[in-house]
Design a protein around this motif. Structure first.
Motif, mmCIF file in Angstrom:
data_model
loop_
_atom_site.group_PDB
_atom_site.id
_atom_site.type_symbol
_atom_site.label_atom_id
_atom_site.label_comp_id
_atom_site.label_asym_id
_atom_site.label_seq_id
_atom_site.Cartn_x
_atom_site.Cartn_y
_atom_site.Cartn_z
ATOM 1 N N TRP A 1 60.548 42.673 55.782
ATOM 2 C CA TRP A 1 61.220 43.825 55.163
ATOM 3 C C TRP A 1 62.568 43.400 54.581
ATOM 4 O O TRP A 1 62.961 43.845 53.504
ATOM 5 N N LEU A 2 63.268 42.519 55.301
ATOM 6 C CA LEU A 2 64.559 42.054 54.806
ATOM 7 C C LEU A 2 64.400 41.170 53.569
ATOM 8 O O LEU A 2 65.183 41.254 52.621
ATOM 9 N N ALA A 3 63.366 40.326 53.567
ATOM 10 C CA ALA A 3 63.158 39.426 52.435
ATOM 11 C C ALA A 3 62.594 40.145 51.223
ATOM 12 O O ALA A 3 62.843 39.741 50.080
ATOM 13 N N GLY A 4 61.859 41.213 51.436
ATOM 14 C CA GLY A 4 61.225 41.911 50.320
ATOM 15 C C GLY A 4 62.126 42.919 49.673
ATOM 16 O O GLY A 4 61.773 44.095 49.538
ATOM 17 N N LEU A 5 63.324 42.491 49.293
ATOM 18 C CA LEU A 5 64.270 43.405 48.661
ATOM 19 C C LEU A 5 63.795 43.789 47.265
ATOM 20 O O LEU A 5 63.239 42.951 46.539
ATOM 21 N N PRO A 6 63.997 45.034 46.851
ATOM 22 C CA PRO A 6 63.621 45.421 45.485
ATOM 23 C C PRO A 6 64.497 44.711 44.458
ATOM 24 O O PRO A 6 65.599 44.263 44.752
ATOM 25 N N ARG A 7 63.986 44.601 43.243
ATOM 26 C CA ARG A 7 64.730 43.909 42.187
ATOM 27 C C ARG A 7 66.078 44.561 41.912
ATOM 28 O O ARG A 7 67.033 43.899 41.541
ATOM 29 N N ALA A 8 66.145 45.865 42.100
ATOM 30 C CA ALA A 8 67.396 46.564 41.810
ATOM 31 C C ALA A 8 68.539 46.075 42.676
ATOM 32 O O ALA A 8 69.702 46.138 42.302
ATOM 33 N N SER A 9 68.207 45.577 43.887
ATOM 34 C CA SER A 9 69.265 45.110 44.773
ATOM 35 C C SER A 9 69.694 43.693 44.455
ATOM 36 O O SER A 9 70.583 43.153 45.087
ATOM 37 N N ARG A 10 69.040 43.054 43.472
ATOM 38 C CA ARG A 10 69.383 41.677 43.121
ATOM 39 C C ARG A 10 70.142 41.616 41.802
ATOM 40 O O ARG A 10 70.014 40.677 41.034
ATOM 41 N N LEU A 11 70.907 42.652 41.504
ATOM 42 C CA LEU A 11 71.694 42.697 40.284
ATOM 43 C C LEU A 11 72.844 41.717 40.367
ATOM 44 O O LEU A 11 73.313 41.362 41.450
ATOM 45 N N PRO A 12 73.330 41.241 39.224
ATOM 46 C CA PRO A 12 74.511 40.362 39.244
ATOM 47 C C PRO A 12 75.737 41.146 39.667
ATOM 48 O O PRO A 12 75.703 42.369 39.765
ATOM 49 N N PRO A 13 76.851 40.464 39.924
ATOM 50 C CA PRO A 13 78.086 41.155 40.300
ATOM 51 C C PRO A 13 78.489 42.165 39.242
ATOM 52 O O PRO A 13 78.131 42.042 38.063
ATOM 53 N N PRO A 14 79.249 43.213 39.614
ATOM 54 C CA PRO A 14 79.591 44.296 38.677
ATOM 55 C C PRO A 14 80.268 43.812 37.407
ATOM 56 O O PRO A 14 79.955 44.282 36.322
ATOM 57 N N GLU A 15 81.208 42.844 37.526
ATOM 58 C CA GLU A 15 81.901 42.427 36.317
ATOM 59 C C GLU A 15 80.961 41.743 35.331
ATOM 60 O O GLU A 15 81.064 41.912 34.111
ATOM 61 N N THR A 16 79.984 40.970 35.846
ATOM 62 C CA THR A 16 79.014 40.312 34.967
ATOM 63 C C THR A 16 78.131 41.337 34.289
ATOM 64 O O THR A 16 77.831 41.262 33.104
#
Length: 711
Positions: free
Chosen positions: A685-700
């Motif tokens: 469950w921890l490894a299967g993070l949705p793509r939305a949670s893998r966004l770059p940092p806010p400034e990028t």
């Protein structure tokens, strides 16, 4: 670091756990005790904690002495506790110097030093993970979209639940309720409240499933035990009296406590560690005219709950209410650190200067007194007035240029005063200390192949080392110390006091017999064909005091060794490492037939059964525990508890061949796979993070959004 229960119960069990792992076996059972034979069922030894087992194997790899092993094991867990307390404080925005103060007081307060780190080590192995679990639960509520806090909560709860101290589990339940109440007070309602509750519940459920083998084995072991029978009795022993509260500032203050032995004046070292937090809180109240930050009030409320619980009677496994004090110390110092944090810049240097004067007064008061010093009301009043006066004077000052230095003074004063206290006053004033030595690691003069009963009384155990007398115990092996050398005895130290052997012989908690119990053994159990012969007991250790009550019959027992400590007897016709074969028509008083064990392990046994047309009972010289399974040539056989004590198998007429016994308790065989499956699910469950949670940092992300569409 090696007193009382740490000597007689915990460190011997850790020695056996290390021996089991090095033999390639999970440390479920031990051959060295019948009273404490089920290490996993005893719970307090943490046999299902991955961390505790790893620590034991690691510490035991350095070839340290027995006291050094105890100290090293305690130091590892003190480091875990310090790191967790520091992390919890930093997560609340507390500055590093004040977070260090939290770590110092959480580790070095009087209760942790006098009881957890040096005596009831299970209290430390569990409490070491409480700040980590507290921190993870707060992150679980504060970060409703993140998955890792739920997993962290489950892992840290597992480490607490498997460490073996029920009080810490109760403390975490209180903290969980306190966090929930705090969220309600903050105005959390509706869906947000439901999400927070669901995440906390999920963390607890996953942690419980990870710890399922330990909890299952505990419940199985508790059935019919002495601890289960007195679960409803009210306990007033070690309830903290209100008159001990001055010891928060002056730990050598004595008060009347109900101790293990009687009602007596006791040096209240358990409360040491309150000087610096109370000075900070006192000065803060003066400076802010009683108006405290909301979070400080919540922490003070939690400290008040823990302190109140420490002064109320208790029941069952939660007996001895002063065990709430480590939570009180942690909540109190957290409240003080919150109040003195850098969000109120003027306060830290001001209060720290007051601490210097308060610490000096404290050192003067404790350094010039004996542990038995009896403070009078007038002296206490003078000291308290002087201390409050110091806080009042220094809170008016404002030395702006010393903030960087004085920010560390609270932690320095706390560490210095606590160190000075325990260098001045021994931390083991309330517990006995047996003069045990390294000679316990050798079986001599006992023989590892024999099964012994050690007949000794409570007054046979010296309570203080005298000169160079650390050679005690090689014969009588008090408590669980037979585990140091792997010697087999039916005695043992078990707070649970499991059903079975405890019903046959009135063993006390520390493994000794009463004179009446030894007299019963002499009259009813030692002859040929009697119960001890059938159980396979072929060695007797009789202390000098027990010898005055009586000695075993010379026709059956031969004295082979004697010192001032004890006499050693061996049965003349012994069957070493043998099973007893009882037939239904064997005459009374005749010695039963002995069959050699083909396999003699901790959790695996085997014996070859000859052909016979009669019903028989095979008694193996091991204690019975729920979970033993037996087969004879592949066919199931019935396991029974002989005399409610010994491990036995009932055979039908004509059954013959290799009888195999294996210890396969449901808590381990079913609970283990469930715990493993829970761990796999959590990691997946921890490894299967949705793509939305893998966004770059806010400034990028912002830069990319501003680019032209055709870029």
């Amino acid at each position: 670091f090696w007193n009382d229960d740490y000597q007689l119960a915990f460190l011997p069990a850790f020695e056996e756990i290390n021996r089991a792992w090095r033999a390639g076996e999970w440390p479920l059972l031990t051959e060295s005790s019948w009273v404490c034979g089920n290490l996993a069922g005893e719970y307090q030894y943490g046999t299902f904690s991955v961390f505790i087992n790893a620590c034991i194997v690691a510490v035991w790899s350095f070839g340290l002495s027995l006291p050094a092993k105890a100290a090293a094991f305690s130091m590892v867990h003190q480091a875990v506790l310090a790191a967790g307390s520091f992390t919890l404080a930093r997560s609340r925005g507390i500055t590093p110097p004040l977070a260090t103060l939290v770590a110092v007081v959480a580790c070095l307060n009087g209760w942790n030093i006098c009881w957890a780190a040096t005596n009831w080590i299970a209290a430390l192995t569990a409490f070491a993970w409480l700040p980590w679990a507290w921190w993870a639960m707060e992150q679980t509520v504060a970060l409703p979209q993140a998955r890792w806090p739920v997993v962290a909560t489950a892992v840290f709860l597992y480490l607490v639940l498997t460490a073996g101290w029920p009080f810490t589990v109760l403390m975490l339940l209180v903290i969980t309720g306190w966090i929930a109440a705090d969220q309600l007070a903050r105005g959390l309602r509706g869906r947000q409240l439901a999400v927070a509750a669901a995440r906390l519940t999920a963390g607890w459920l996953a942690g419980g499933l990870l710890a399922l083998p330990a909890l299952w084995m505990l419940l199985t072991s508790m059935q019919g035990s002495q601890r289960a029978s007195d679960i409803n009795s009210l306990q007033w022993t070690w309830v903290m009296p209100p008159t001990a509260l001055p010891a928060l500032v002056l730990p050598t203050v004595t008060a009347v406590w109900e101790t293990f032995f009687d009602t007596r004046r006791h040096v209240s070292l358990e409360l040491a560690g309150g000087l610096v937090p109370l000075a900070i809180l006192g000065a803060g109240l003066l400076e802010q005219r009683g108006r405290l930050d909301r979070q400080v009030c919540w922490l003070l409320g939690l400290a008040g709950v823990a302190l109140t619980a420490a002064m109320l009677p208790s029941m069952g496994v939660f007996r001895w209410s002063f065990r709430w004090l480590p939570l009180f110390h942690l909540a109190l110092v957290l409240a003080a650190a919150e109040l003195a944090s850098c969000r109120q810049p003027r306060q830290t240097p001001v209060v720290a200067l007051g601490l210097v004067a308060g610490g000096g007064l404290w050192l003067l008061a404790t350094g010039g007194s004996q542990p038995e010093f009896d403070w009078h009301a007038a002296e206490l009043l003078v000291i308290v007035v002087a201390w409050v006066g110091d806080a009042l004077i220094f809170q008016r000052l404002n030395w702006r240029h010393t903030a960087a230095v004085t920010a560390w003074l609270p932690a320095v004063v706390a560490a210095g005063t606590l160190t000075a206290l325990f260098l001045r006053v021994p931390p083991n004033l309330a517990v006995p200390v047996a003069p045990l030595g390294e000679n316990l690691l050798a079986a001599t003069p006992l023989e590892p192949d024999r099964l012994y009963l050690s007949a000794y009384f409570g007054n046979d155990i010296p309570t203080r080392p005298q000169g160079d007398s650390r050679r005690f115990g090689a014969a009588i092996r008090p408590g669980n110390t037979a585990m140091f050398a792997g010697v087999r005895t039916i005695n043992g130290y078990s707070p649970i006091h499991p059903a079975g052997i405890a019903r046959m012989l009135p063993f006390e908690t520390h493994g000794f017999l009463s004179p009446e119990g030894w007299a019963w053994v002499l009259r009813h159990a030692l002859g040929p064909g009697e119960v001890f012969d059938q159980l396979g007991i072929d060695g007797l250790i009789v202390s000098s005091t027990a010898a005055q009550v009586g000695l075993p019959p010379a026709a059956e027992w031969q004295q082979v060794w004697q010192t001032e400590e004890a006499r050693l007897f061996h049965r003349k016709a012994a069957g070493l490492n043998a099973a007893t074969l009882l037939r239904s028509n064997d005459p009374a008083g005749q010695r039963p037939e002995k069959l050699p064990l083909a396999v003699a392990g901790r959790q695996r046994l085997a014996v070859d059964i000859p052909a016979d047309g009669q019903a028989r009972l095979v008694i193996v010289d091991r204690p019975w525990h729920a979970g033993w399974r037996a087969t004879i040539d592949g066919s199931p056989a019935t396991v029974v508890a002989f005399e409610q004590v010994g491990l036995a198998v009932r055979l039908a007429p004509g059954q013959q061949g290799r009888l195999k016994l294996a210890y396969e308790p449901a808590g381990f065989m079913i609970g283990g796979p469930i715990a493993l499956a829970t761990l796999v699910c959590l990691l997946g469950w921890l490894a299967g993070l949705p793509r939305a949670s893998r966004l770059p940092p806010p400034e990028t992300a912002a830069v990319k959004t501003a680019q032209p569409a055709g870029a």
